[in-house]
Design a protein around this motif. Structure first.
Motif, PDB file in Angstrom:
ATOM      1  N   VAL A  88       0.847  -1.187   0.000  1.00  0.00           N
ATOM      2  CA  VAL A  88       0.000   0.000   0.000  1.00  0.00           C
ATOM      3  C   VAL A  88       0.887   1.243   0.000  1.00  0.00           C
ATOM      4  CG1 VAL A  88      -1.744   1.255   1.362  1.00  0.00           C
ATOM      5  CG2 VAL A  88      -1.806  -1.238   1.251  1.00  0.00           C
ATOM      6  N   GLN A  89       0.416   2.293  -0.640  1.00  0.00           N
ATOM      7  CA  GLN A  89       1.156   3.553  -0.700  1.00  0.00           C
ATOM      8  C   GLN A  89       1.503   4.025   0.711  1.00  0.00           C
ATOM      9  OE1 GLN A  89      -1.005   6.626  -2.697  1.00  0.00           O
ATOM     10  NE2 GLN A  89       0.496   8.177  -2.277  1.00  0.00           N
ATOM     11  N   GLU A  90       2.723   4.504   0.906  1.00  0.00           N
ATOM     12  CA  GLU A  90       3.191   4.964   2.202  1.00  0.00           C
ATOM     13  C   GLU A  90       3.132   6.488   2.273  1.00  0.00           C
ATOM     14  OE1 GLU A  90       3.910   5.617   5.625  1.00  0.00           O
ATOM     15  OE2 GLU A  90       3.981   3.484   5.151  1.00  0.00           O
ATOM     16  N   PRO A  91       2.184   7.032   3.056  1.00  0.00           N
ATOM     17  CA  PRO A  91       2.064   8.489   3.151  1.00  0.00           C
ATOM     18  C   PRO A  91       3.338   9.181   3.623  1.00  0.00           C
ATOM     19  CG  PRO A  91       0.140   7.432   4.109  1.00  0.00           C
ATOM     20  CD  PRO A  91       1.133   6.345   3.815  1.00  0.00           C
ATOM     21  N   TRP A  92       4.045   8.590   4.585  1.00  0.00           N
ATOM     22  CA  TRP A  92       5.274   9.225   5.058  1.00  0.00           C
ATOM     23  C   TRP A  92       6.296   9.332   3.930  1.00  0.00           C
ATOM     24  CZ3 TRP A  92       4.917  11.670   9.455  1.00  0.00           C
ATOM     25  CH2 TRP A  92       4.068  11.216  10.454  1.00  0.00           C
ATOM     26  N   ALA A  93       6.392   8.317   3.106  1.00  0.00           N
ATOM     27  CA  ALA A  93       7.360   8.321   2.010  1.00  0.00           C
ATOM     28  C   ALA A  93       6.964   9.291   0.902  1.00  0.00           C
ATOM     29  CB  ALA A  93       7.515   6.913   1.433  1.00  0.00           C
ATOM     30  N   MET A  94       5.690   9.598   0.811  1.00  0.00           N
ATOM     31  CA  MET A  94       5.205  10.498  -0.231  1.00  0.00           C
ATOM     32  C   MET A  94       5.486  11.968   0.080  1.00  0.00           C
ATOM     33  SD  MET A  94       4.023   8.670  -2.627  1.00  0.00           S
ATOM     34  CE  MET A  94       3.240   9.980  -3.547  1.00  0.00           C
ATOM     35  N   ILE A  95       5.773  12.285   1.327  1.00  0.00           N
ATOM     36  CA  ILE A  95       5.963  13.692   1.710  1.00  0.00           C
ATOM     37  C   ILE A  95       7.037  14.386   0.876  1.00  0.00           C
ATOM     38  CG2 ILE A  95       6.719  15.214   3.582  1.00  0.00           C
ATOM     39  CD1 ILE A  95       5.075  13.454   5.493  1.00  0.00           C
ATOM     40  N   PRO A  96       8.249  13.824   0.740  1.00  0.00           N
ATOM     41  CA  PRO A  96       9.255  14.533  -0.071  1.00  0.00           C
ATOM     42  C   PRO A  96       8.809  14.769  -1.515  1.00  0.00           C
ATOM     43  CG  PRO A  96      10.287  12.813   1.232  1.00  0.00           C
ATOM     44  CD  PRO A  96       8.803  12.621   1.365  1.00  0.00           C
ATOM     45  N   PHE A  97       8.179  13.748  -2.120  1.00  0.00           N
ATOM     46  CA  PHE A  97       7.695  13.899  -3.488  1.00  0.00           C
ATOM     47  C   PHE A  97       6.590  14.942  -3.567  1.00  0.00           C
ATOM     48  CE2 PHE A  97       9.300   9.501  -3.562  1.00  0.00           C
ATOM     49  CZ  PHE A  97      10.207   9.625  -4.596  1.00  0.00           C
ATOM     50  N   ALA A  98       5.718  14.936  -2.580  1.00  0.00           N
ATOM     51  CA  ALA A  98       4.598  15.871  -2.574  1.00  0.00           C
ATOM     52  C   ALA A  98       5.083  17.313  -2.534  1.00  0.00           C
ATOM     53  CB  ALA A  98       3.675  15.594  -1.389  1.00  0.00           C
ATOM     54  N   VAL A  99       6.207  17.527  -1.899  1.00  0.00           N
ATOM     55  CA  VAL A  99       6.755  18.882  -1.828  1.00  0.00           C
ATOM     56  C   VAL A  99       7.590  19.191  -3.069  1.00  0.00           C
ATOM     57  CG1 VAL A  99       8.359  20.384  -0.582  1.00  0.00           C
ATOM     58  CG2 VAL A  99       6.724  18.976   0.688  1.00  0.00           C
ATOM     59  N   LEU A 100       8.578  18.374  -3.337  1.00  0.00           N
ATOM     60  CA  LEU A 100       9.533  18.677  -4.406  1.00  0.00           C
ATOM     61  C   LEU A 100       8.926  18.650  -5.800  1.00  0.00           C
ATOM     62  CD1 LEU A 100      12.596  16.733  -2.989  1.00  0.00           C
ATOM     63  CD2 LEU A 100      12.124  19.192  -2.849  1.00  0.00           C
TER      64      LEU A 100
END
Length: 181
Positions: A88-100
């Motif tokens: 399942v998608q990991e929200p914590w791991a998505m944070i850097p991508f979501a910003v950059l």
């Protein structure tokens, strides 16, 4: 109410944006991966930016934690590892991508930082002016989520030992918050 197509689009978009980033993914990529037309993606989400926003990390996962404060560190780590095991998608791991990879990185940074740090602060009772304990827990969990997802550094670890080990590191900050004046 969502449809199977809507859910498939969100799942594909979340995975593709997470793997490649915002700029490298097209609406057609998402549609092909989800097995739908690009026209349907646009009909449901109106734009690539709105689709991207729909799959961004959501701090609401923290609201579902119903454990004593003394077990929060382990519970947070356990959930990351369970999401990994389930693919399942990991929200914590998505944070850097979501910003950059955001169309507006500064706005995304401010928004995500505020949502996550505020949610952690509420969860652990951090009332310090700079929310230092909540910020540290957020950093620890973001790093852990991204490390588990991208580098797979803990691949050889026993699941329960890793929950205990890294959970204790996170818990130390939670306990420090509780002990702070």
């Amino acid at each position: 109410m969502s449809s199977p197509s809507h859910d498939a689009i969100l799942q594909s978009a979340g995975r593709l944006f997470g793997e490649r980033g915002y700029r490298a993914v097209t609406v057609r990529d998402v549609a092909a991966d989800a097995g739908v037309s690009a026209a349907l993606v646009m009909k449901l989400f109106l734009s690539k930016e709105k689709l991207y926003a729909a799959v961004q990390p959501d701090e609401s996962l923290l609201a579902e934690l119903e454990v004593p404060a003394s077990e929060l560190g382990r519970a947070l780590v356990f959930r990351v590892l369970m999401r990994r095991e389930r693919g399942v998608q990991e929200p914590w791991a998505m944070i850097p991508f979501a910003v950059l990879d955001s169309p507006d990185p500064e706005a995304a940074r401010a928004d995500i930082r505020e949502r996550y740090v505020a949610a952690i602060a509420q969860l652990i009772g951090d009332t310090t002016p700079d929310r230092r304990f909540a910020s540290t827990v957020t950093a620890l969990m973001t790093g852990f989520g991204e490390t588990v997802r991208t580098l797979d550094l803990f691949a050889g670890w026993n699941f329960d030992e890793l929950v205990a080990h890294y959970g204790a590191i996170v818990q130390a900050q939670i306990d420090a918050c509780t002990a702070a004046p």
